[in-house]
Design an enzyme around this catalytic site. Structure first.
Site, mmCIF file in Angstrom:
data_model
loop_
_atom_site.group_PDB
_atom_site.id
_atom_site.type_symbol
_atom_site.label_atom_id
_atom_site.label_comp_id
_atom_site.label_asym_id
_atom_site.label_seq_id
_atom_site.Cartn_x
_atom_site.Cartn_y
_atom_site.Cartn_z
ATOM 1 N N LYS A 107 25.809 -4.873 -1.913
ATOM 2 C CA LYS A 107 27.122 -4.632 -1.853
ATOM 3 C C LYS A 107 27.579 -3.945 -0.541
ATOM 4 O O LYS A 107 28.827 -3.591 -0.138
ATOM 5 C CB LYS A 107 27.410 -3.657 -2.934
ATOM 6 C CG LYS A 107 27.510 -4.304 -4.396
ATOM 7 C CD LYS A 107 27.619 -3.451 -5.493
ATOM 8 C CE LYS A 107 27.151 -3.839 -6.731
ATOM 9 N NZ LYS A 107 26.822 -2.897 -7.660
ATOM 10 N N ARG A 149 0.808 -1.279 0.104
ATOM 11 C CA ARG A 149 -0.117 0.030 -0.097
ATOM 12 C C ARG A 149 0.907 1.355 -0.058
ATOM 13 O O ARG A 149 0.620 2.102 -0.843
ATOM 14 C CB ARG A 149 -0.871 -0.026 1.111
ATOM 15 C CG ARG A 149 -2.392 -0.578 1.006
ATOM 16 C CD ARG A 149 -2.661 -1.447 2.491
ATOM 17 N NE ARG A 149 -1.570 -2.153 2.845
ATOM 18 C CZ ARG A 149 -1.636 -3.799 2.429
ATOM 19 N NH1 ARG A 149 -2.921 -4.207 1.737
ATOM 20 N NH2 ARG A 149 -0.739 -4.439 2.445
ATOM 21 N N THR A 150 1.712 1.332 0.884
ATOM 22 C CA THR A 150 2.457 2.634 1.143
ATOM 23 C C THR A 150 3.351 3.110 -0.367
ATOM 24 O O THR A 150 3.186 4.129 -0.764
ATOM 25 C CB THR A 150 3.450 2.712 2.235
ATOM 26 O OG1 THR A 150 2.732 2.131 3.273
ATOM 27 C CG2 THR A 150 4.110 3.831 2.618
ATOM 28 N N HIS A 174 5.208 5.599 11.609
ATOM 29 C CA HIS A 174 4.665 5.673 10.064
ATOM 30 C C HIS A 174 3.718 6.851 9.895
ATOM 31 O O HIS A 174 2.544 6.613 9.921
ATOM 32 C CB HIS A 174 3.884 4.181 9.977
ATOM 33 C CG HIS A 174 3.483 3.817 8.706
ATOM 34 N ND1 HIS A 174 3.604 4.818 7.507
ATOM 35 C CD2 HIS A 174 3.197 2.673 8.073
ATOM 36 C CE1 HIS A 174 3.343 4.205 6.361
ATOM 37 N NE2 HIS A 174 2.898 2.853 6.630
ATOM 38 N N ARG A 179 11.297 3.683 3.326
ATOM 39 C CA ARG A 179 10.805 2.704 4.378
ATOM 40 C C ARG A 179 12.177 1.929 4.833
ATOM 41 O O ARG A 179 12.900 1.375 3.902
ATOM 42 C CB ARG A 179 9.808 1.774 3.876
ATOM 43 C CG ARG A 179 9.568 0.539 4.872
ATOM 44 C CD ARG A 179 8.296 -0.167 4.511
ATOM 45 N NE ARG A 179 7.141 0.696 4.718
ATOM 46 C CZ ARG A 179 5.887 0.100 4.684
ATOM 47 N NH1 ARG A 179 5.888 -1.349 4.406
ATOM 48 N NH2 ARG A 179 4.617 0.885 5.000
#
Ligand code: CP
Length: 304
Positions: free
Chosen positions: A84, A54-55, A133, A105
């Site tokens: 890496k 969703r986000t 959030h 995120r």
């Protein structure tokens, strides 16, 4: 509000800022349908070190509906940070040269704040560890306002994993700006952080803690369910001990007010029975769309 630069914590915003974002969101309802060229030429980078449906997709949908462009990664393994061992600071110092805003995120608390410290372009926190959030809180508030016509004066139960759930941390702090009554209901060991309860009480909110979902769903306007955040438990045995303890069933919906609404940030695992989806109280899939609307408002206020 002055021009918004970063959004890392919901506490970066005042009540006036939040109301402006919610008012701007209401204006975005028609723009979302018609589309606009307002952010043409602007580029949004989405750096998702943790999974999301969703986000990330609603941020991307929001940017595209405003005429902007998108780039980024949805799987850290495909980036030099995953493959890496590049540091977050170096990743940010690179991406800021490719984009006008970064949406990040990350699994670590403090990650979005760190990214903002290294970035010369605005950074939006799309979920930092179990900490916060903030854009989810904005869409939750917008959903409440749209469904109930107001935020001041409502009663809400926050249910489920209140310890590791970052959405309820941001929402709890955001509710502190409004005159609301809050019930907190969590399985043993997953209670809301005392600092957030103190914050809500200091702001004058009536806050009570209850032990069962049955007590939580009665006599409130909004039941806000959350998933037990399995991925945050240091020991999976602790998860197994609480898994399935808070499960919203049809019979619980029967105890709710007729005009109450059920929200959930999603994803859901087993904490809401699928039969509940058909009830008039179930609004969590409508809530998903409000993520596009509020993120359009936020991008417009930051970049427009
Ligand atoms: N509500 C939320 O953050 O959903 P995703 O994890 O799918 O982005």
């Amino acid at each position: 509000m002055g021009r918004l630069r970063n959004l890392i914590s919901i506490q970066d915003l005042t009540r006036e800022d939040i109301d402006l974002i919610l008012d701007t969101s209401a204006k975005m309802e028609s723009v979302a349908v018609k589309r606009s060229k307002e952010l043409e030429g602007k580029i949004m980078a989405t750096l998702f070190f943790e999974p999301s449906t969703r986000t990330r997709l609603s941020f991307e949908s929001a940017m595209i509906r405003l005429g902007g462009s998108i780039l980024g990664f949805a799987d850290v393994a495909t980036s030099s940070a995953g493959g890496k061992g590049e540091t977050l600071a170096d990743t940010i110092r690179t991406v800021e040269r490719y984009a006008d805003v970064i949406v990040i995120r990350h699994n670590l608390d403090g990650s979005a704040r760190l990214a903002a410290e290294f970035s010369r372009i605005p950074v939006i926190n799309a979920g930092s560890g179990s900490e916060e959030h903030p854009t989810q809180a904005l869409l939750d508030l917008y959903s409440i306002r749209k469904l109930k016509g107001k935020i001041d004066g409502i009663s809400i139960s926050l249910c489920g994993d209140l310890k590791y759930g970052r959405t309820v941390h941001s929402l709890g702090m955001a509710l502190s700006y409004y005159g609301v009554t809050v019930k907190l209901a969590a399985p043993p060991g997953l209670r809301m952080k005392p600092a957030i309860i103190d914050e809500m009480k200091k702001a004058g909110l009536r806050v009570t803690e209850v032990d069962t979902l049955e007590e939580a769903v009665k006599d409130v306007d909004v039941v806000y369910m959350t998933r037990i955040q399995k991925e945050r438990f240091p020991d999976v045995r602790d998860y197994d001990a609480v898994q399935g303890k808070f499960r919203l069933r049809l019979q619980d919906v029967g105890m709710m007010r007729q005009d109450a609404v059920i929200l959930h940030p999603l994803p859901r695992v087993d904490e809401i029975e699928p039969e509940v989806d058909k009830t008039p109280q179930a609004k969590y899939f409508d809530q998903v769309y409000n993520g596009v609307i509020t993120r359009m408002a936020l991008l417009r206020l930051i970049l427009g």
